[in-house]
Motif scaffolding. Structure first.
Motif, short mmCIF file in Angstrom:
data_model
loop_
_atom_site.label_atom_id
_atom_site.label_comp_id
_atom_site.label_asym_id
_atom_site.label_seq_id
_atom_site.Cartn_x
_atom_site.Cartn_y
_atom_site.Cartn_z
N UNK A 96 0.84 -1.18 0.00
CA UNK A 96 0.00 0.00 0.00
C UNK A 96 0.89 1.24 0.00
N UNK A 97 0.52 2.23 -0.79
CA UNK A 97 1.24 3.49 -0.89
C UNK A 97 1.12 4.28 0.42
N UNK A 98 2.23 4.87 0.86
CA UNK A 98 2.25 5.63 2.11
C UNK A 98 1.22 6.75 2.08
N UNK A 99 1.21 7.53 1.00
CA UNK A 99 0.28 8.68 0.91
C UNK A 99 -1.17 8.21 1.01
N UNK A 100 -1.48 7.10 0.37
CA UNK A 100 -2.86 6.59 0.43
C UNK A 100 -3.19 6.13 1.86
N UNK B 214 1.12 8.51 19.78
CA UNK B 214 1.28 7.06 19.96
C UNK B 214 0.28 6.28 19.10
N UNK B 215 -0.94 6.76 19.02
CA UNK B 215 -1.97 6.10 18.21
C UNK B 215 -1.60 6.10 16.73
N UNK B 216 -1.16 7.26 16.24
CA UNK B 216 -0.77 7.35 14.83
C UNK B 216 0.44 6.47 14.55
N UNK B 217 1.41 6.49 15.46
CA UNK B 217 2.61 5.66 15.27
C UNK B 217 2.25 4.18 15.26
N UNK B 218 1.35 3.76 16.11
CA UNK B 218 0.94 2.36 16.14
C UNK B 218 0.27 1.96 14.83
N UNK B 219 -0.56 2.84 14.30
CA UNK B 219 -1.24 2.54 13.04
C UNK B 219 -0.25 2.51 11.87
N UNK B 220 0.70 3.43 11.87
CA UNK B 220 1.72 3.42 10.82
C UNK B 220 2.59 2.17 10.92
N UNK B 221 2.94 1.78 12.15
CA UNK B 221 3.77 0.59 12.37
C UNK B 221 3.08 -0.69 11.94
N UNK B 222 1.75 -0.68 11.90
CA UNK B 222 1.04 -1.88 11.48
C UNK B 222 1.18 -2.13 9.98
N UNK B 223 1.54 -1.10 9.20
CA UNK B 223 1.67 -1.25 7.75
C UNK B 223 3.09 -1.07 7.24
N UNK B 224 3.92 -0.34 7.98
CA UNK B 224 5.27 -0.02 7.51
C UNK B 224 6.29 -0.32 8.60
N UNK B 225 7.48 -0.75 8.17
CA UNK B 225 8.57 -0.99 9.13
C UNK B 225 9.02 0.38 9.63
N UNK B 226 8.97 0.56 10.95
CA UNK B 226 9.33 1.85 11.54
C UNK B 226 10.21 1.64 12.75
N UNK B 227 10.98 2.66 13.05
CA UNK B 227 11.81 2.67 14.24
C UNK B 227 11.69 4.05 14.86
N UNK B 228 11.34 4.11 16.14
CA UNK B 228 11.19 5.38 16.83
C UNK B 228 12.57 5.83 17.32
N UNK B 229 13.04 6.94 16.79
CA UNK B 229 14.35 7.46 17.18
C UNK B 229 14.25 8.51 18.28
N UNK B 230 13.07 8.67 18.85
CA UNK B 230 12.89 9.61 19.95
C UNK B 230 12.66 11.03 19.47
N UNK B 231 12.77 11.97 20.38
CA UNK B 231 12.53 13.37 20.02
C UNK B 231 13.49 13.85 18.93
N UNK B 232 12.97 14.63 18.02
CA UNK B 232 13.75 15.17 16.91
C UNK B 232 14.76 16.19 17.43
N UNK B 233 16.02 16.03 16.99
CA UNK B 233 17.06 16.97 17.38
C UNK B 233 17.74 17.61 16.16
#
Length: 138
Positions: A1-5, A51-70
């Motif tokens: 599935x396309x990320x944008x979709x 957290x909710x959005x990240x969980x939903x994204x993780x269900x479709x795409x391989x993701x790694x949480x790198x913590x707060x953006x610096x």
């Protein structure tokens, strides 16, 4: 599935000015998701929403949480009570160093306000590749 979709099924819409930026309205709060090559930046008004959005994204795409953006694309990100402070000082200093101008003195007006240029009397730029590479870097 396309990320944008997929993110559109979550309620995100494309920014009109940048197709790598997605915007999600939650109540009166704007939330942003930026996709750049393999990196994704997500900012939300509420931690539970993030957290909710990240969980939903993780269900479709391989993701790694790198913590707060610096640091991202030459931009240093600093948090403070009122939000975020973005600075490109480090990036600007790298460009100044790259062109060999780090030992130059500061000037209130960095350009000659009365240029003396002529098509016949000007000295050609000695390294046009460097000039072009700096333009591409910006």
């Amino acid at each position: 599935m396309c990320f944008a979709h997929f993110v559109s099924t979550l309620g995100f819409t494309h920014s009109k000015s940048d197709h790598s930026l997605f915007i999600y309205w939650h109540g009166g709060d704007m939330n942003y998701l930026l996709l750049y090559v393999g990196d994704t930046i997500l900012t939300t008004a509420f931690d539970a929403l993030r957290k909710s959005i990240m969980a939903r994204l993780s269900s479709k795409f391989a993701m790694k949480n790198l913590g707060p953006l610096r640091y991202f694309l030459g931009i240093v990100v600093a948090r403070y009570a009122g939000g975020l402070f973005l600075s490109q000082r480090k990036y600007a200093l790298q460009i100044i160093e790259r062109v060999g101008m780090s030992s130059c003195k500061l000037s209130p007006t960095p350009v000659d306000r009365k240029p003396k240029m002529s098509a016949h009397a000007s000295i050609p730029y000695e390294d046009p590749f460097l000039s072009r590479s700096l333009i591409r870097a910006l």
